[in-house]
Design a protein around this motif. Structure first.
Motif, mmCIF file in Angstrom:
data_model
loop_
_atom_site.group_PDB
_atom_site.id
_atom_site.type_symbol
_atom_site.label_atom_id
_atom_site.label_comp_id
_atom_site.label_asym_id
_atom_site.label_seq_id
_atom_site.Cartn_x
_atom_site.Cartn_y
_atom_site.Cartn_z
ATOM 1 N N GLY A 18 0.822 -1.204 0.000
ATOM 2 C CA GLY A 18 0.000 0.000 0.000
ATOM 3 C C GLY A 18 0.851 1.247 0.000
ATOM 4 N N ILE A 19 0.190 2.367 -0.198
ATOM 5 C CA ILE A 19 0.834 3.683 -0.126
ATOM 6 C C ILE A 19 0.370 4.355 1.158
ATOM 7 C CG2 ILE A 19 1.136 5.903 -1.226
ATOM 8 C CD1 ILE A 19 2.360 3.630 -2.790
ATOM 9 N N TRP A 20 1.320 4.654 2.010
ATOM 10 C CA TRP A 20 1.008 5.311 3.274
ATOM 11 C C TRP A 20 1.445 6.769 3.186
ATOM 12 C CZ3 TRP A 20 2.826 1.549 7.760
ATOM 13 C CH2 TRP A 20 2.205 0.303 7.582
ATOM 14 N N TRP A 43 5.171 6.595 1.901
ATOM 15 C CA TRP A 43 5.852 5.303 1.959
ATOM 16 C C TRP A 43 5.166 4.335 1.000
ATOM 17 C CZ3 TRP A 43 6.722 3.971 7.857
ATOM 18 C CH2 TRP A 43 7.483 5.003 8.455
ATOM 19 N N ASP A 44 5.965 3.740 0.141
ATOM 20 C CA ASP A 44 5.489 2.659 -0.708
ATOM 21 C C ASP A 44 5.824 1.356 0.022
ATOM 22 O OD1 ASP A 44 4.882 0.818 -2.636
ATOM 23 O OD2 ASP A 44 6.215 1.647 -4.176
ATOM 24 N N ILE A 52 11.105 4.831 -0.107
ATOM 25 C CA ILE A 52 10.876 6.248 0.174
ATOM 26 C C ILE A 52 11.620 7.082 -0.871
ATOM 27 C CG2 ILE A 52 11.209 8.101 1.837
ATOM 28 C CD1 ILE A 52 11.075 6.022 4.063
ATOM 29 N N LYS A 53 10.933 8.113 -1.369
ATOM 30 C CA LYS A 53 11.543 8.991 -2.360
ATOM 31 C C LYS A 53 11.411 10.446 -1.919
ATOM 32 C CE LYS A 53 10.676 5.936 -6.322
ATOM 33 N NZ LYS A 53 10.031 5.815 -7.667
ATOM 34 N N ASP A 54 12.564 11.116 -1.845
ATOM 35 C CA ASP A 54 12.602 12.562 -1.572
ATOM 36 C C ASP A 54 11.792 12.970 -0.350
ATOM 37 O OD1 ASP A 54 14.320 13.393 -3.634
ATOM 38 O OD2 ASP A 54 12.697 13.281 -5.091
ATOM 39 N N ASP A 55 11.984 12.245 0.734
ATOM 40 C CA ASP A 55 11.323 12.614 1.983
ATOM 41 C C ASP A 55 12.336 13.254 2.919
ATOM 42 O OD1 ASP A 55 8.948 11.712 1.109
ATOM 43 O OD2 ASP A 55 8.711 10.115 2.582
ATOM 44 N N ILE A 56 11.982 14.400 3.458
ATOM 45 C CA ILE A 56 12.862 15.120 4.375
ATOM 46 C C ILE A 56 12.428 14.843 5.805
ATOM 47 C CG2 ILE A 56 13.698 17.370 5.141
ATOM 48 C CD1 ILE A 56 13.299 18.393 2.307
ATOM 49 N N ILE A 57 13.325 14.246 6.577
ATOM 50 C CA ILE A 57 13.080 14.041 8.000
ATOM 51 C C ILE A 57 14.037 14.936 8.778
ATOM 52 C CG2 ILE A 57 14.638 12.036 8.060
ATOM 53 C CD1 ILE A 57 12.852 10.948 10.338
#
Length: 325
Positions: A18-20, A43-44, A52-57
């Motif tokens: 799923g896509i979260w 999140w895939d 994860i693609k291009d996520d800034i934490i």
């Protein structure tokens, strides 16, 4: 969030995808001194793999833009796996490494009753290509810091290859190995190629390496060097000063010695003004550190005012023995 034992076991063996999507997330893990947050994240999810693609934490004061895969994160969070696997690329505009380093303490409270309690983290493995526009470690500052990072929790070791950074108005390249031995001492081994860095800035940023004979007020110049260094700390981050060993081939260009106390021993033979500020074009030497001693082989210092030979031993307790002729 919590699950009973049956739910956790079922989730660990289930197939799911799923896509979260997340928004405005903030959390703290196991009373870590670090706060984690992100504004948006997608999140895939494919079973126990998260893409994860291009996520800034944001971790405390550092921003980390992650592209890659995280395996076992969900199962680890419900105690169905003992470690997380991270692989990908991380880019950052601003990194405070002394804060991120405390990640090694996460989970340590749960290990107090174990026969062996590691200092470095044993709950994740990582393979990351890292780049940071601004990188800080206490008083150390660099720009364009990059390296290939591998963390192996089984060996309790961190290696960084292909290191590059712009620092002290020059550049530094090299590699390092940082690992924990069987009695929980932490060992650092590194090789560095340094190109035309400002010596004054180095000494000032590193608090003159704890000595007062040659400080950032006493020397100027651009240093180029090949350095091999080994050092050790105990499990409480206490530095073993006798463990520090270094071998360096160093060249200093456009240098100055300013009010360098050992030179005043020559005041009886040379005009005082000639030794207050000694300028030299190039100085080369092989300087070593071993057993709390800085060993300086004989080298010639030529300036417009004088020519002299300098050698000696400088102990960490500031007991010095310089020979000048």
């Amino acid at each position: 969030i919590s699950f009973d034992d049956n739910m956790s076991r079922n989730l660990s063996t289930s197939k799911y995808s799923g896509i979260w999507n997340f928004r405005n997330v903030f959390f703290n893990y196991e009373d870590s001194p670090l706060d984690f947050s992100f504004n948006t994240s997608q999140w895939d999810v494919r079973d126990n793999l998260i893409i994860i693609k291009d996520d800034i934490i944001n971790i405390q004061n550092s921003d980390l833009n992650f592209n890659g895969e995280i395996k076992n994160l969900i199962l680890y969070s419900i105690d169905e796996r003992d470690k997380i696997l991270i692989k990908g690329n991380v880019s950052s505009e601003y990194t405070r490494f002394e804060e991120l380093y405390t990640l090694k303490d996460v989970g340590s409270e749960d290990e107090k009753n174990e026969v062996f309690e590691s200092v470095l983290a044993n709950w994740f493995d990582a393979s990351i290509d890292f780049h940071s526009e601004e990188f800080y470690y206490n008083k150390f500052y660099s720009e364009n810091f990059s390296g290939d990072l591998e963390y192996n929790s089984a060996n309790l070791s961190l290696s960084i290859d292909e290191i590059h950074m712009d620092a002290f108005d020059g550049s530094i390249d090299g590699n390092l190995l940082y690992f924990e031995n069987k009695i929980s001492d932490i060992i650092l081994k590194t090789r560095l190629n340094i190109n035309k860095i400002d010596i004054t800035n180095v000494l000032e940023s590193l608090d003159n390496f704890g000595q007062s004979t040659m400080t950032h007020n006493n020397i100027k110049g651009l240093a180029t060097a090949d350095i091999e260094l080994t050092s050790m700390w105990d499990r409480n981050d206490k530095f073993y000063s006798r463990s520090l060993s270094m071998n360096s081939n160093i060249k200093i260009e456009n240098g100055e010695l300013i009010d360098f106390a050992p030179l005043y021993k020559m005041a009886k033979f040379i005009n005082l003004k000639d030794i207050e500020n000694v300028k030299f074009a190039t100085l080369e030497n092989n300087i070593r550190i071993e057993r709390e001693k800085i060993i300086i082989p004989k080298m010639e210092i030529k300036s417009t005012a004088l020519s002299l030979n300098l050698s000696g031993v400088h102990r960490f307790n500031n007991n010095i023995n310089y020979k000048i002729d």
